[in-house]
Design a protein around this motif. Structure first.
Motif, PDB file in Angstrom:
ATOM      1  N   ARG A 124      -4.844  -9.972   3.420  1.00  0.00           N
ATOM      2  CA  ARG A 124      -3.198 -10.676   2.885  1.00  0.00           C
ATOM      3  C   ARG A 124      -2.735 -10.007   2.305  1.00  0.00           C
ATOM      4  O   ARG A 124      -1.608 -10.836   1.056  1.00  0.00           O
ATOM      5  N   VAL A 134       0.638  -6.038   4.901  1.00  0.00           N
ATOM      6  CA  VAL A 134       0.358  -5.469   6.043  1.00  0.00           C
ATOM      7  C   VAL A 134      -0.112  -7.329   6.908  1.00  0.00           C
ATOM      8  O   VAL A 134       1.186  -7.741   6.936  1.00  0.00           O
ATOM      9  N   CYS A 166      -7.791 -14.172   7.124  1.00  0.00           N
ATOM     10  CA  CYS A 166      -9.177 -14.433   6.600  1.00  0.00           C
ATOM     11  C   CYS A 166      -8.228 -13.487   5.131  1.00  0.00           C
ATOM     12  O   CYS A 166      -8.162 -12.590   5.168  1.00  0.00           O
ATOM     13  N   HIS A 167      -9.124 -13.591   4.267  1.00  0.00           N
ATOM     14  CA  HIS A 167      -9.512 -12.765   3.464  1.00  0.00           C
ATOM     15  C   HIS A 167     -10.643 -12.629   2.294  1.00  0.00           C
ATOM     16  O   HIS A 167     -11.777 -12.759   2.824  1.00  0.00           O
ATOM     17  N   ARG A 216     -12.425 -14.290  -0.007  1.00  0.00           N
ATOM     18  CA  ARG A 216     -13.245 -14.990   0.113  1.00  0.00           C
ATOM     19  C   ARG A 216     -13.718 -16.116   0.990  1.00  0.00           C
ATOM     20  O   ARG A 216     -13.838 -17.097   0.664  1.00  0.00           O
ATOM     21  N   ALA A 261      -6.830  -5.195   8.494  1.00  0.00           N
ATOM     22  CA  ALA A 261      -6.018  -4.745   7.321  1.00  0.00           C
ATOM     23  C   ALA A 261      -6.967  -5.286   6.144  1.00  0.00           C
ATOM     24  O   ALA A 261      -6.477  -5.322   5.282  1.00  0.00           O
ATOM     25  N   ALA A 262      -8.475  -4.693   6.061  1.00  0.00           N
ATOM     26  CA  ALA A 262      -9.055  -5.094   4.976  1.00  0.00           C
ATOM     27  C   ALA A 262      -9.859  -4.006   4.132  1.00  0.00           C
ATOM     28  O   ALA A 262     -10.336  -3.670   2.634  1.00  0.00           O
ATOM     29  N   VAL A 308      -5.981  -2.183  11.670  1.00  0.00           N
ATOM     30  CA  VAL A 308      -5.048  -0.905  10.742  1.00  0.00           C
ATOM     31  C   VAL A 308      -5.437  -0.035   9.106  1.00  0.00           C
ATOM     32  O   VAL A 308      -5.028   0.560   9.095  1.00  0.00           O
ATOM     33  N   GLY A 309      -6.792  -0.060   9.578  1.00  0.00           N
ATOM     34  CA  GLY A 309      -7.431   0.733   8.231  1.00  0.00           C
ATOM     35  C   GLY A 309      -7.277   2.175   8.320  1.00  0.00           C
ATOM     36  O   GLY A 309      -7.462   2.176   9.879  1.00  0.00           O
TER      37      GLY A 309
END
Ligand code: NAP
Length: 285
Positions: A166, A170, A188-189, A191, A208-209, A229-230
């Protein structure tokens, strides 16, 4: 099942070839599009990103000026330079390579860039315009992901889309773009409780984490479209993404590799945003 590849390198090449006519049309109107790139400090990854951006501009006829500041530069020096670039009619786009050294307030720097030259789409006016559904500059990475999905003919309307991450650059704009295309979007994130229950529902999964190979084959729905994306450089120097590519390609229908996926599309969208800016100023857009 073995997934087909979302080949960002080939898609980017095709899009960039299409930019030639836009550069010619601008030239006929007496305009050479110009991008100013500001780099502060000597972070090796940032130096590579800036070099790649400058080369990509030059390859299609966008003038690109690089402004390099020492890691201990005073923020006022950089802000003054941005002020001068805002006033320079030869400059259509201004980009500040992130991250900035710790003594900078990044958001303050981004807000000083004129919104009409903010080709990264990070200025609050452009963020607001996107969230209201009347985008001016869309951040390059999510714009590139959407362009990839479009080029591959992926239907988004009515689909379950899950975005992992988030961030302002991105995840958030990605979720807005997918929502605007009538997907039903879950964000999603770190948490999020039980991430896999969400990712397994996704028809379209964008990750994209910033966690190497975090998404594994058991976390995706058979036939899903997966965009990674990573980007991470392993100890042995090899690049990988946030998705376990080898495992997930046996379950997905379409999947983007790292390298050769989202990265080339991101730079291509920067070129597109710079051309948009020049055309708008020349009233050709
Ligand atoms: P970021 O600012 O670090 O944001 C990462 C997001 O992922 C955060 O929202 C974070 O949650 C979430 N997250 C972290 N760990 C998680 C976990 N275990 N489960 C679920 N969510 C998790 O990163 P970014 O700037 O968005 O970039 C993400 C990745 O994309 C990085 O690898 C970056 O290098 C890469 N990238 C590539 C390109 C390209 O052109 N290919 C462009 C930009 C970025 P919280 O909000 O709760 O912290």
């Amino acid at each position: 099942m073995t997934a087909a590849r979302l080949d960002g390198t080939a898609m980017a090449r095709e899009l960039r070839a299409g930019f030639a006519s836009r550069v010619e049309r601008l030239a006929a109107a007496g305009v050479r599009p110009g991008l100013a790139v500001i780099l502060v400090g000597d972070d090796p990854a940032s130096q590579v990103y800036v070099r790649n951006k400058v080369q990509a501009c030059e390859a299609i006829g966008i003038r690109s000026d690089r402004f390099v500041f020492a890691a201990d530069a005073a923020p006022a020096e950089v802000l003054d330079r941005i002020g001068a670039l805002n006033a320079d009619p030869q400059v259509h786009g201004i980009l500040v390579q992130l991250p900035l050294p710790k003594h900078f307030d990044e958001q303050q720097v981004l807000e000083v860039i004129g919104a009409e030259k903010d080709v990264d789409g990070f200025h609050r006016d452009n963020v607001g315009a996107l969230s209201q559904g009347r985008p001016r500059f869309v951040p390059c990475t999510p714009r590139g992901v959407l362009a990839m999905l479009d080029a591959a003919g992926v239907e988004l309307r009515g689909k379950e889309a899950v975005v992992v991450g988030r961030s302002n650059i991105v995840g958030k704009p990605m979720a807005q773009l997918l929502t605007a295309r009538d997907a039903t979007v879950t964000v999603c994130h770190s948490r999020t409780a039980d991430l896999a229950t969400h990712t397994r529902r996704a028809d379209v999964l964008v990750v994209a984490a910033g966690r190497p190979r975090m998404v594994t084959a058991d976390m995706i729905k058979p036939g899903a479209v997966v965009v990674d994306v990573g980007i991470h450089r392993g100890a042995e120097g090899r690049l990988c993404g946030d998705v376990d590519y080898d495992g997930c390609r046996t379950v997905a229908s379409l999947i983007s590799p790292v390298p050769g996926g989202v990265g080339p599309m991101t730079i291509t969208m920067l070129l597109g945003n710079t051309l948009d800016a020049a055309e708008r100023r020349a009233a050709l857009g």
